[in-house]
Design an enzyme around this catalytic site. Structure first.
Site, PDB file in Angstrom:
ATOM      1  CD1 TRP A 106      -2.424  -2.120   1.479  1.00 35.31           C
ATOM      2  CD2 TRP A 106      -3.116  -0.819  -0.199  1.00 35.31           C
ATOM      3  NE1 TRP A 106      -3.516  -2.720   0.894  1.00 35.31           N
ATOM      4  CE2 TRP A 106      -3.951  -1.951  -0.135  1.00 35.31           C
ATOM      5  CE3 TRP A 106      -3.347   0.133  -1.198  1.00 35.31           C
ATOM      6  CZ2 TRP A 106      -5.015  -2.142  -1.018  1.00 35.31           C
ATOM      7  CZ3 TRP A 106      -4.412  -0.060  -2.087  1.00 35.31           C
ATOM      8  CH2 TRP A 106      -5.225  -1.183  -1.988  1.00 35.31           C
ATOM      9  CG  ASP A 175      -2.967   4.321   3.953  1.00 33.39           C
ATOM     10  OD1 ASP A 175      -4.030   4.088   4.579  1.00 33.39           O
ATOM     11  OD2 ASP A 175      -2.663   3.728   2.901  1.00 33.39           O
ATOM     12  CE  LYS A 199      -9.199  -1.996   3.438  1.00 35.08           C
ATOM     13  NZ  LYS A 199      -8.101  -1.352   2.741  1.00 35.08           N
TER      14      LYS A 199
HETATM   15  C1  LIG Z   1      -7.486  -0.980   1.617  1.00 39.41           C
HETATM   16  C2  LIG Z   1      -6.333  -0.051   1.697  1.00 39.41           C
HETATM   17  C3  LIG Z   1      -6.198   1.051   0.826  1.00 39.41           C
HETATM   18  C4  LIG Z   1      -7.156   1.275  -0.331  1.00 39.41           C
HETATM   19  O1  LIG Z   1      -8.423   1.576   0.093  1.00 39.41           O
HETATM   20  P1  LIG Z   1      -9.589   1.820  -0.977  1.00 39.41           P
HETATM   21  O2  LIG Z   1     -10.723   2.308  -0.150  1.00 39.41           O
HETATM   22  O3  LIG Z   1      -9.865   0.513  -1.642  1.00 39.41           O
HETATM   23  O4  LIG Z   1      -9.080   2.823  -1.954  1.00 39.41           O
HETATM   24  C5  LIG Z   1      -5.150   1.914   1.032  1.00 39.41           C
HETATM   25  N1  LIG Z   1      -4.273   1.738   2.031  1.00 39.41           N
HETATM   26  C6  LIG Z   1      -4.360   0.691   2.888  1.00 39.41           C
HETATM   27  C7  LIG Z   1      -3.373   0.558   3.988  1.00 39.41           C
HETATM   28  C8  LIG Z   1      -5.393  -0.221   2.739  1.00 39.41           C
HETATM   29  O5  LIG Z   1      -5.488  -1.259   3.579  1.00 39.41           O
END
Ligand SMILES: *Cc1c(COP(=O)(O)O)cnc(C)c1O
Length: 364
Positions: A106, A175, A199
């Site tokens: 990511w 993030d 999540k």
């Molecule tokens: C799932 C995830 C993303 C992407 O998220 P989306 O909502 O699908 O764009 C980005 N960074 C991390 C750490 C993730 O787990």
């Protein structure tokens, strides 16, 4: 549970499981939200009742995460993936470089997206180690002229998580897509934190952005208004029609977390869930293997492989038949991955651990 509905053991990395209590609450008021005779999906986002719902969600988030007043909270669309571009568009503030920590898939995606907007400097990378740790901060190469330092709190694919918040002289951007609301986070140490909801927080469609007001007001000229944090903040995240149902459901999830006893309690249970699975792996005599350095093992996503790789397919097949869903590892790394976000109960994790022991007994 009011009704006896069938529920799988859902270990999906996202969209992920939601608590039955939250689904029931949504079900209960599905056709008639708060005496309006309309589903929340049918309400205008400009209506008083929706604005109140939106405000309550923000207040609850502020309470749970203890967000200082000088931060704006936005409920945006486009997922965390859009933030990979929206962050540099808004936060470069006349500078042309940004520092990135490279710890897995990511952060790699965030780096690639940012390259279109600025000179990306890699502060450190664990790529040569197969992304199994967070490199020691004393070895990071930090650039004092960087507009910000970006890190990925939890690498969802590799199962690697920060054990402490990095320190930096430039604004820290996080993030927190797969970890926000699963553990405490010191908001005040950050310039910006982002996380999509699907999540630990709620439903796909909403992305939470928490940003220090100090950093606003200097977006790149090319930034469309609809992606400009300043404009979005001024409009209460409603420059256009927001993802109303996702926003609503996120609000229900926030209330659920609050009822659960807040972030400290959630964290405690999440740590216990993770410990149980890691113990099952570590006590399996290398039948199951997780190679992440212990200090950096994720409490949200637990990837592992079977030492005898030829058993992997059988494991996934039998797990599926036994009601354990979403265990297949990310396509880039293969193997197994158990995502144990907030809604996954301790007893679901216990059931998985028991299944793993049973599978080992008959195949070991
Ligand atoms: C799932 C995830 C993303 C992407 O998220 P989306 O909502 O699908 O764009 C980005 N960074 C991390 C750490 C993730 O787990």
């Amino acid at each position: 549970m009011k009704k006896n509905v069938f529920r799988s053991y859902n270990f999906s990395a996202g969209p992920a499981m939601l608590p039955i209590e939250v689904l029931e609450e949504a079900h209960e008021e599905f056709f008639d939200f708060s005496g309006t005779g309309m589903s929340v999906m049918e309400l205008s986002h400009r209506s008083e009742i929706f604005l109140e719902l939106a405000q309550k969600a923000e207040l609850m988030l502020r309470k749970i995460l203890n967000i200082p007043d000088h931060y704006k909270v936005l409920f945006l669309q486009g997922g965390s993936s859009l933030q990979f571009s929206q962050v540099p568009m808004n936060l470069l503030r006349g500078k042309n470089t940004a520092d990135y920590v490279h710890t897995g898939l990511w952060s790699g995606n965030a780096i690639n997206a940012a390259k279109k907007f600025c000179n990306v400097k890699i502060a450190c990378s664990s790529e040569s180690l197969g992304f199994n740790c967070i490199p020691k901060p004393t070895n990071w190469i930090l650039n004092p002229d960087a507009a910000y330092l970006h890190y990925t709190e939890n690498e969802t694919v590799h199962g690697v998580q920060f054990s402490t918040t990095p320190t930096s002289s430039v604004p820290l951007v996080c993030d927190a897509c797969s970890s926000l609301l699963s553990k405490p986070i010191n908001v005040a140490k950050h310039g910006l934190i982002y996380a999509s909801a699907q999540k630990n927080i709620g439903l796909a469609g909403v992305t939470i952005v928490i940003v220090d007001k100090e950093l606003l007001g200097a977006s790149l000229d090319i930034t469309p208004d609809i992606l400009d944090y300043t404009d979005l903040a001024r409009a209460g995240s409603m420059l256009n029609t927001p993802a109303t149902f996702s926003w609503y459901l996120t609000g229900l999830m926030l209330k659920w977390i609050d009822r659960f006893g807040g972030i400290e309690n959630i964290h405690k249970i999440n740590k216990e869930k993770a410990k149980l699975l890691y113990n099952t792996i570590d006590n399996s005599d290398y039948f199951y293997v997780n190679n992440v350095e212990r200090e950096f093992r994720s409490i949200n996503n637990i990837p592992f492989v079977l030492a005898n790789a030829s058993l992997e397919k059988e494991f996934l097949q039998q797990a599926d038949q036994a009601g354990f869903k979403g265990l297949k590892g990310h396509s880039s790394v293969g193997g197994i991955r158990a995502s144990i976000y907030n809604a996954v109960t301790f007893s679901a994790v216990e059931a998985l651990a028991d299944f793993m022991k049973y599978f080992q007994k008959i195949n070991g």
